[in-house]
Design an enzyme around this catalytic site. Structure first.
Site, short mmCIF file in Angstrom:
data_model
loop_
_atom_site.label_atom_id
_atom_site.label_comp_id
_atom_site.label_asym_id
_atom_site.label_seq_id
_atom_site.Cartn_x
_atom_site.Cartn_y
_atom_site.Cartn_z
CE LYS A 26 -3.81 -2.45 2.12
NZ LYS A 26 -4.49 -2.90 3.33
CD GLN B 147 -3.44 -4.45 6.56
OE1 GLN B 147 -3.33 -3.48 5.83
NE2 GLN B 147 -4.14 -5.51 6.20
CG ASP C 250 -9.43 0.11 4.77
OD1 ASP C 250 -9.24 -0.16 3.57
OD2 ASP C 250 -8.76 -0.38 5.70
#
Ligand code: NAP
Length: 281
Positions: free
Chosen positions: A53, A97, A120
């Site tokens: 990412k 994460q 997200d």
């Protein structure tokens, strides 16, 4: 092979050209888009995901911070870190994460992210916006799948789509996005009876389970679009999806490979959401 391949790497490259252009424009205007990625602990797979990412940000002109925290960090310390990033004007997107260590309540952590920076799309505000058809960040994996379906020009209105899996991050938002486009959606899960009877009726099947060979050739209608979200390891330790690719590719009309399908699209849509956040800030 009967099926045509939906190449997530090629489509990502195309979309990232647009992302890099928009990032450059924002940077010239003094507002370089910025993403903060928080990684707690040493989970091997998570380390690979966050590295990819951050690398994708660097390659496309997006400022990024990789905020590594020890597995011993307390929940309140993590919440403080998120509060600081919420207030940081260089940061337009915050990603934590998952999974987090068990002593930390991941729901509480996700809800602490400012909805305006929830790139997200996991915050309850984002989920609620998706449910009610309001503006909000779409979760990256299902958003990427929708881009793939639009790219191949498959009709969505009136199509029967079967989504296998009902997680908050893939299955449920996937179903909502398909429904928004007027597909008729069936959601399947571990208690579904006779999965094959349902998938055989589908024009589009999205498999998001995390188990190899959940979808085999005999479960697919000839010509159907098959999207494989799953990420598993085969007996040789190689990455594979939920779909029996070798068998299903002989029956389906379109199919995504693993690797090289949905995975790269997920990161691309994360970049896209970060750009959108910066453009709206
Ligand atoms: P998850 O939270 O574990 O959800 C899995 C879902 O599959 C659950 O809803 C479960 O049903 C259902 N299921 C389990 N066994 C089943 C069966 N035999 N038949 C039908 N449904 C079954 O997983 P997730 O987070 O959604 O992820 C799914 C997969 O996608 C994983 O392999 C993950 O690594 C991968 N993934 C890939 C990307 C990417 O970028 N490519 C992104 C995210 C996730 P119940 O709800 O009844 O338990």
């Amino acid at each position: 092979m009967a099926a045509r391949l939906i190449d997530g790497i090629a489509l990502s490259k195309l979309l990232r050209l647009n992302i890099a252009e928009r990032a450059a424009r924002l940077t010239v205007a003094g507002k370089q888009p910025g993403l903060a990625v928080i990684l707690v602990g040493e989970n091997q797979a998570s380390q690979v995901y966050v590295r990819n990412k951050v690398k994708a940000c660097e390659e496309n002109g997006i400022y990024s911070i990789l905020d590594r925290q020890p597995a011993s960090i307390s929940e309140s310390e993590l919440l403080e870190r998120i509060a600081a990033l919420n207030a940081d004007p260089r940061i337009h997107g915050i990603l934590v994460q998952l999974p987090l260590p068990t002593h930390i309540d991941s729901h509480k952590v996700i809800e602490a992210i400012a909805p305006a920076k929830d790139v997200d799309g996991f915050h309850m505000i984002s989920a609620g916006a998706l449910m009610t058809g309001n503006h909000g960040f779409k979760p990256c994996t299902p958003y990427g799948v929708m881009k793939m379906l639009v790219h191949i020009g498959t009709p969505l209105r009136g199509a029967h789509a079967v989504v296998i899996g009902r997680s908050n991050i893939v299955g449920k938002p996937m179903a909502m996005l398909l429904l928004q486009e007027s597909a008729t959606v069936t959601i399947c899960h571990s208690a579904t009876r006779d999965l094959g009877a349902l998938t055989r009726q589908a024009d589009i099947v999205v498999a998001a389970v995390g188990k190899r060979n959940v979808l085999t050739a005999d479960m697919v209608k000839p010509g159907a679009v098959v999207i494989d979200v799953g990420m598993n390891r085969n007996d040789e330790g190689k990455l594979c999806g939920d779909v029996d690719f070798e068998g299903v590719k002989e029956v389906a009309g379109w199919i995504t490979p693993v690797p090289g399908g949905v995975g790269p699209m997920t990161i691309t849509m994360l970049l896209m959401n970060t750009i959108k956040s910066a453009e709206g800030a």
